[in-house]
Each structure stands twice: as C-alpha cells, then as structure tokens.
Design a protein around this motif. Structure first.
Motif, short mmCIF file in Angstrom:
data_model
loop_
_atom_site.label_atom_id
_atom_site.label_comp_id
_atom_site.label_asym_id
_atom_site.label_seq_id
_atom_site.Cartn_x
_atom_site.Cartn_y
_atom_site.Cartn_z
N LEU A 70 0.68 -1.30 0.07
CA LEU A 70 -0.17 0.07 0.00
C LEU A 70 0.89 1.19 0.00
CD1 LEU A 70 -2.81 -1.03 2.41
CD2 LEU A 70 -2.83 -0.99 -0.10
N ASN A 71 2.24 1.19 0.21
CA ASN A 71 3.00 2.28 0.27
C ASN A 71 3.37 2.67 -1.06
OD1 ASN A 71 4.46 0.77 3.12
ND2 ASN A 71 3.37 2.90 3.30
N PRO A 73 1.90 3.05 -4.18
CA PRO A 73 1.00 4.06 -4.97
C PRO A 73 1.15 5.44 -4.28
CG PRO A 73 -0.38 2.24 -4.59
CD PRO A 73 0.75 1.98 -3.90
N GLU A 74 1.21 5.18 -2.95
CA GLU A 74 1.31 6.67 -1.99
C GLU A 74 2.72 7.24 -2.47
OE1 GLU A 74 2.30 7.83 2.59
OE2 GLU A 74 0.78 6.12 2.27
N LEU A 75 3.73 6.79 -2.58
CA LEU A 75 5.06 7.19 -2.96
C LEU A 75 5.12 7.49 -4.23
CD1 LEU A 75 7.40 4.75 -0.99
CD2 LEU A 75 6.84 7.19 -0.31
N PHE A 77 2.68 8.59 -6.13
CA PHE A 77 1.92 10.00 -6.58
C PHE A 77 1.89 11.01 -5.46
CE2 PHE A 77 -0.28 6.20 -8.62
CZ PHE A 77 -0.07 6.44 -9.79
N ALA A 78 2.91 11.14 -4.78
CA ALA A 78 3.22 11.95 -3.94
C ALA A 78 3.12 13.45 -4.47
CB ALA A 78 4.56 11.76 -3.10
N THR A 79 2.37 14.39 -3.73
CA THR A 79 2.53 15.61 -4.47
C THR A 79 3.86 16.60 -4.38
OG1 THR A 79 1.86 16.70 -2.34
CG2 THR A 79 0.08 16.11 -3.67
N ARG A 81 7.36 15.50 -4.77
CA ARG A 81 8.12 14.36 -5.09
C ARG A 81 9.61 14.64 -4.38
NH1 ARG A 81 5.13 14.07 -9.81
NH2 ARG A 81 3.76 12.35 -9.87
N PRO A 84 9.03 14.01 -0.24
CA PRO A 84 7.87 13.10 0.34
C PRO A 84 7.88 12.92 1.74
CG PRO A 84 9.50 11.86 -0.53
CD PRO A 84 10.13 13.22 -0.72
N ASP A 85 6.70 12.79 2.22
CA ASP A 85 6.53 12.37 3.78
C ASP A 85 6.64 11.09 4.05
OD1 ASP A 85 5.61 12.52 6.22
OD2 ASP A 85 3.44 12.42 6.07
#
Length: 88
Positions: A70-71, A73-75, A77-79, A81, A84-85
C-alpha cells in the motif's frame, strides 16, 4: 608502477594476453542494497531468482526501508516528490 624496461614490457604484453578479471558473480555471496525501499515479495523474488540461476549463492537483500504494497502508490503519487512524507 613500472620500475624498468622489463617491467614496462611485461605490463605492455599483458594487455594482449587473455587475463580473466574477477566478476561479481564469481563470489558465493551477493549483497544487494536497494535505495528507497523494497517489499518482502521483491526481496523473495530476488533470492529465488539468484538461487535458481546460480545454486549455492547466498543473497542478502538490504534496503533503506521495508515497504508494504500500500506504500507504493502513495510514494508514486506524492504531491511533493522532492520532499515526500516518509513518516519521520
């Protein structure tokens, strides 16, 4: 470093002789370091692939982060880049 004419000739002739250089696949231990993170399934896939291609080779997979599926797609599509958080 050559110290004389004979050493110079030896180093010159060695360029034309077939000299086998060491290759990373010659060693029984492979250390793979992945920057950015790796999932457990990716690490297992690398270990299985290396063991099927070169039996007897031990593989150590290291990473900067252990990712869950699950991590990813989050990485991706980070706003932001560049920053990243990553949860620190």
């Amino acid at each position: 470093m050559s110290s004389g004419l004979t050493d110079l000739l030896k180093t010159g002739f060695s360029m034309f002789m077939k000299v086998s250089r060491p290759h990373p696949s010659d060693h029984p231990l492979l250390i793979l370091f992945v920057v950015g993170g790796v999932t457990i399934s990716e690490a297992k896939m690398v270990k299985d692939l290396v063991s099927s291609l070169k039996p007897g080779t031990q593989v150590i997979v290291l990473s900067t982060r252990l990712l869950k599926p699950l991590n990813i797609p989050e990485l991706l599509f980070a706003t932001d880049r560049l920053h990243p958080d990553i949860g620190i």
